[in-house]
Design a protein around this motif. Structure first.
Motif, PDB file in Angstrom:
ATOM      1  N   LEU A  45       0.772  -0.967   0.006  1.00 49.01           N
ATOM      2  CA  LEU A  45       0.148  -0.004   0.069  1.00 49.01           C
ATOM      3  C   LEU A  45       0.948   1.335  -0.085  1.00 49.01           C
ATOM      4  O   LEU A  45       0.587   2.294  -0.543  1.00 49.01           O
ATOM      5  N   TRP A 229     -19.029  -2.215  -1.610  1.00 51.95           N
ATOM      6  CA  TRP A 229     -17.610  -1.320  -2.285  1.00 51.95           C
ATOM      7  C   TRP A 229     -16.702  -2.130  -2.770  1.00 51.95           C
ATOM      8  O   TRP A 229     -16.015  -1.891  -3.759  1.00 51.95           O
ATOM      9  N   LEU A 267      -6.073   3.536  -8.731  1.00 52.06           N
ATOM     10  CA  LEU A 267      -6.316   2.441  -7.576  1.00 52.06           C
ATOM     11  C   LEU A 267      -6.238   3.290  -6.304  1.00 52.06           C
ATOM     12  O   LEU A 267      -7.222   2.603  -5.408  1.00 52.06           O
ATOM     13  N   ALA A 270      -9.417   4.596  -5.459  1.00 52.11           N
ATOM     14  CA  ALA A 270     -10.549   3.540  -4.990  1.00 52.11           C
ATOM     15  C   ALA A 270     -10.170   2.923  -3.562  1.00 52.11           C
ATOM     16  O   ALA A 270     -11.097   2.307  -3.073  1.00 52.11           O
ATOM     17  N   SER A 271      -9.117   2.918  -3.152  1.00 55.33           N
ATOM     18  CA  SER A 271      -8.894   2.286  -1.979  1.00 55.33           C
ATOM     19  C   SER A 271      -8.694   3.100  -0.521  1.00 55.33           C
ATOM     20  O   SER A 271      -9.095   2.562   0.466  1.00 55.33           O
ATOM     21  N   PRO A 274     -12.306   2.720   1.614  1.00 56.39           N
ATOM     22  CA  PRO A 274     -12.331   1.700   2.684  1.00 56.39           C
ATOM     23  C   PRO A 274     -11.308   1.461   3.698  1.00 56.39           C
ATOM     24  O   PRO A 274     -11.538   1.150   4.708  1.00 56.39           O
ATOM     25  N   ILE A 275      -9.963   1.770   3.153  1.00 55.30           N
ATOM     26  CA  ILE A 275      -9.158   1.917   4.145  1.00 55.30           C
ATOM     27  C   ILE A 275      -9.474   3.008   5.407  1.00 55.30           C
ATOM     28  O   ILE A 275      -9.325   2.430   6.604  1.00 55.30           O
TER      29      ILE A 275
ATOM     30  N   LEU B 107      -5.671  -5.442   6.443  1.00 57.15           N
ATOM     31  CA  LEU B 107      -5.581  -4.396   5.619  1.00 57.15           C
ATOM     32  C   LEU B 107      -5.723  -4.631   4.125  1.00 57.15           C
ATOM     33  O   LEU B 107      -6.700  -4.403   3.302  1.00 57.15           O
ATOM     34  N   VAL B 110      -9.501  -5.236   3.276  1.00 55.91           N
ATOM     35  CA  VAL B 110     -10.188  -4.072   3.009  1.00 55.91           C
ATOM     36  C   VAL B 110     -10.096  -3.304   1.346  1.00 55.91           C
ATOM     37  O   VAL B 110     -10.797  -2.757   1.128  1.00 55.91           O
ATOM     38  N   ILE B 111      -8.587  -3.520   0.689  1.00 54.17           N
ATOM     39  CA  ILE B 111      -8.701  -3.220  -0.506  1.00 54.17           C
ATOM     40  C   ILE B 111      -9.572  -4.001  -1.501  1.00 54.17           C
ATOM     41  O   ILE B 111      -9.676  -5.136  -1.559  1.00 54.17           O
ATOM     42  N   PRO B 112     -10.423  -3.197  -2.250  1.00 50.64           N
ATOM     43  CA  PRO B 112     -11.446  -3.863  -3.202  1.00 50.64           C
ATOM     44  C   PRO B 112     -10.579  -4.741  -4.156  1.00 50.64           C
ATOM     45  O   PRO B 112      -9.286  -4.515  -4.656  1.00 50.64           O
ATOM     46  N   VAL B 115      -8.840  -3.587  -7.414  1.00 52.03           N
ATOM     47  CA  VAL B 115      -7.663  -2.910  -6.946  1.00 52.03           C
ATOM     48  C   VAL B 115      -6.651  -3.669  -6.679  1.00 52.03           C
ATOM     49  O   VAL B 115      -5.511  -3.550  -7.235  1.00 52.03           O
ATOM     50  N   LEU B 119      -3.193  -3.981  -8.991  1.00 49.94           N
ATOM     51  CA  LEU B 119      -1.837  -3.676  -8.294  1.00 49.94           C
ATOM     52  C   LEU B 119      -0.909  -4.855  -8.476  1.00 49.94           C
ATOM     53  O   LEU B 119       0.439  -4.542  -8.830  1.00 49.94           O
TER      54      LEU B 119
END
Lengths: 295, 289
Positions: A45, A229, A267, A270-271, A274-275, B107, B110-112, B115, B119
């Protein structure tokens, strides 16, 4: 779920921790654990953030660097404008909000009927609702799509409208199960006393049951929002009009001919929601997973 | 009173009955009907008997898709089952930083999914400048053609799926671990059982129920994998990552052949039912022995 009082001792006792070999051994294990968690949980991330504000040359030349050189903060705004991220983000929020409301309405009303009103046919309905949990969604995907194209008896299509995402989201028996089990635990004397005072079912629902059920409403809300989501396959199928698509559906399409740095900025956008939701409601979400742990 | 409850119950059940009727029960019935019809949305649906199944079995891609899906499932179990359990046991013994560890572990969940798939597609870029290859290059490995080689593509997808899914399993195991009675550990310790023997003889047997349920859910989920092969490889290279669900999707939404797509859905449903039944039977005989 994790009672702090019970934390005093688990597999290892204070005596074990007092022994040198055990202590160093477990410290080693825990160091490795944290190294692994940071490497896999955080670094991808962090890299995404860095890549979102990097030039494509920088990404190619220094793939492992965690700091951009030069930092292209304009990437985010450019991606937002060029890719239409704002529109897709708004679509996502709109789809998620509707799915959430529909799921809350269905779960609370059905849970109330089954746990509090308890009509004689309640257990048959409950059984019929639970049966759907054993049929995976992907198996009935095609039939569901054709249903949405032509609602039986009504002869209308809700494909390419938000309703195609909102309404099927309500047919999710797990939420009803959670709500019913929570309502079951409310003492029946409360309802009987209210009925003596002349309260109808709707008053009991709105004035007694809903206010007492905030914890379970929070869990259902978080689970339904996070699921909505993350949804991909269903909106991909029913929302063919790009003007309605959520980010999850738009991003793979945009990925085909977009500069990598812009794509990663998309990306990231979009993240982030939710984070943030996860970090804020971390405790409730973790206990919500405990609920789904099928104990 | 009873009569009024019946009426009031119906009013409150109405939203659920309508939505489940349209979007759960009817599609379940409709799935079985569609498998025996020819529907292309233009002409009226017509009954064709077993023709959809015959067309499906004549498709040389079917065995490939079935084997790919089984391969994906087997690989997912190989790392997706023991890893979260080991992490959860190690995490439950943390005396500090437990909350941070849980956040880090969850974590990726949680990321769609789209995505994380996009990634990781970047991470798996070929050549020595791909992120994964550059990292492996530090220890003198690679570069590998992750998504470009038929052998490595599927394991790469499993890595991504495990990355996005392991956090849930870890949290569920952690919740279950707090339920193990500490008296049992004390008793085992008094009997002189080492830490490893305590994990093996006390922790794991107590966790057996949760482990078995999660294993079944993971198998059922893996058999329906879609997002990873669709977004990351589109079934390639050389059909190495075509899965059953990808085939259903293509039949319906690329070829407009909803009948054959439904026939394959029915077959998938049968496999899932058989897996669950065999599994429940086996676990019952294990737990009684």
């Amino acid at each position: 779920m994790t009672a702090p009082a019970a934390r005093d001792r688990r597999i290892l006792s204070p005596h074990d921790w007092g022994r040198r070999a055990t202590r160093y051994g477990w410290r080693g294990i825990h160091t490795a654990l944290f190294a692994g968690l940071v490497l896999l949980g955080a670094l991808p991330l962090v890299w995404m953030v860095r890549a979102a504000v990097s030039t494509t040359t920088d990404l190619v030349q220094r793939p492992l660097a965690l700091w951009p050189d030069p930092a292209m903060w304009s990437n985010i705004a450019d991606a937002w404008n060029l890719l239409g991220i704002g529109q897709y983000l708004w679509n996502t929020v709109w789809l998620v909000a509707g799915s959430w409301i529909v799921q809350l309405i269905v779960a609370t009303t059905a849970g109330f009927a089954l746990a509090v009103v308890r009509p004689w046919y309640g257990r048959y309905v409950y059984g019929a609702l639970l049966v759907t949990l054993f049929v995976p969604g992907t198996v009935t995907l095609i039939a569901l799509y054709l249903t949405v194209l032509d609602l039986p008896g009504l002869g209308i299509s809700i494909a390419d409208t938000p309703w195609a995402v909102w309404l099927p989201a309500g047919a999710h028996a797990f939420n009803i199960l959670l709500a019913k089990q929570f309502f079951d635990a409310i003492p029946r004397e409360l309802f009987e006393a209210a009925q003596v005072d002349g309260a109808g079912w709707f008053t009991i629902f709105r004035r007694i049951v809903l206010p007492m059920s905030k914890p379970i409403l929070a869990v259902i809300s978080l689970l339904s929002i996070m699921t909505a989501w993350k949804d991909f396959l269903w909106p991909l199928i029913v929302l063919t009009d790009p003007a309605l698509q959520p980010l999850s559906v738009a991003l793979p399409r945009l990925a085909q001919n977009t500069d990598p740095a812009y794509l990663i900025a998309g990306l990231l956008i979009a993240s982030v929601p939710p984070i943030v939701v996860f970090l804020v409601f971390q405790r409730q979400i973790v206990s919500g997973i405990g609920f789904t742990g099928l104990k | 009173m009873r009569r009024r409850a019946a009426g009031a119950g119906l009013v409150f059940l109405l939203p659920a009955l309508v939505l489940f009727g349209y979007f759960a029960w009817w599609p379940i019935v409709q799935s079985a009907i569609l498998a025996f019809q020819r529907t292309n949305l233009v002409d009226a649906a017509e009954w064709v008997g077993w023709a959809n199944f015959e067309q499906l079995f004549a498709d040389p891609l079917l065995p490939t898709a079935a084997l790919n899906t089984l391969w994906f499932t087997a690989l997912s179990m190989l790392i997706g089952l023991p890893l979260p359990l080991l992490v959860a046991v190690a995490m439950s013994e943390l005396r500090r930083g437990g909350a941070l560890a849980r956040v880090l572990a969850y974590l990726p969940v949680v990321i769609p999914p789209v995505v994380s798939v996009l990634l990781w597609k970047v991470f798996f870029a070929p050549g020595e400048n791909g992120v994964v290859n550059a990292a492996l290059g530090l220890v003198g490995l690679g570069p590998f053609p992750w998504l470009q080689s038929p052998e490595l593509a599927m394991p790469s997808l499993v890595v991504v799926a495990t990355w996005s899914g392991a956090g849930t399993a870890i949290l569920i195991y952690l919740a279950a671990l707090t339920g193990v009675a500490t008296e049992l550990y004390e008793a085992a310790e008094l009997d002189g059982a080492s830490v490893w023997r305590r994990i093996w003889h006390v922790t794991l047997p107590q966790m057996r129920g949760v482990i078995l349920v999660l294993l079944l859910l993971q198998i059922i989920g893996a058999l329906q994998v879609f997002t990873e092969p669709y977004v990351m490889t589109d079934g390639g290279p050389a059909n190495a990552t075509v899965t059953v669900l990808l085939m259903i999707y293509r039949y319906a939404f690329l070829f407009g052949n909803f009948g054959v797509a439904s026939a394959l859905s029915i077959l998938l449903a049968l496999v899932l039912v058989v897996v669950s039944a065999v599994y429940l039977r086996l676990t019952r005989s294990w737990s009684s022995s």
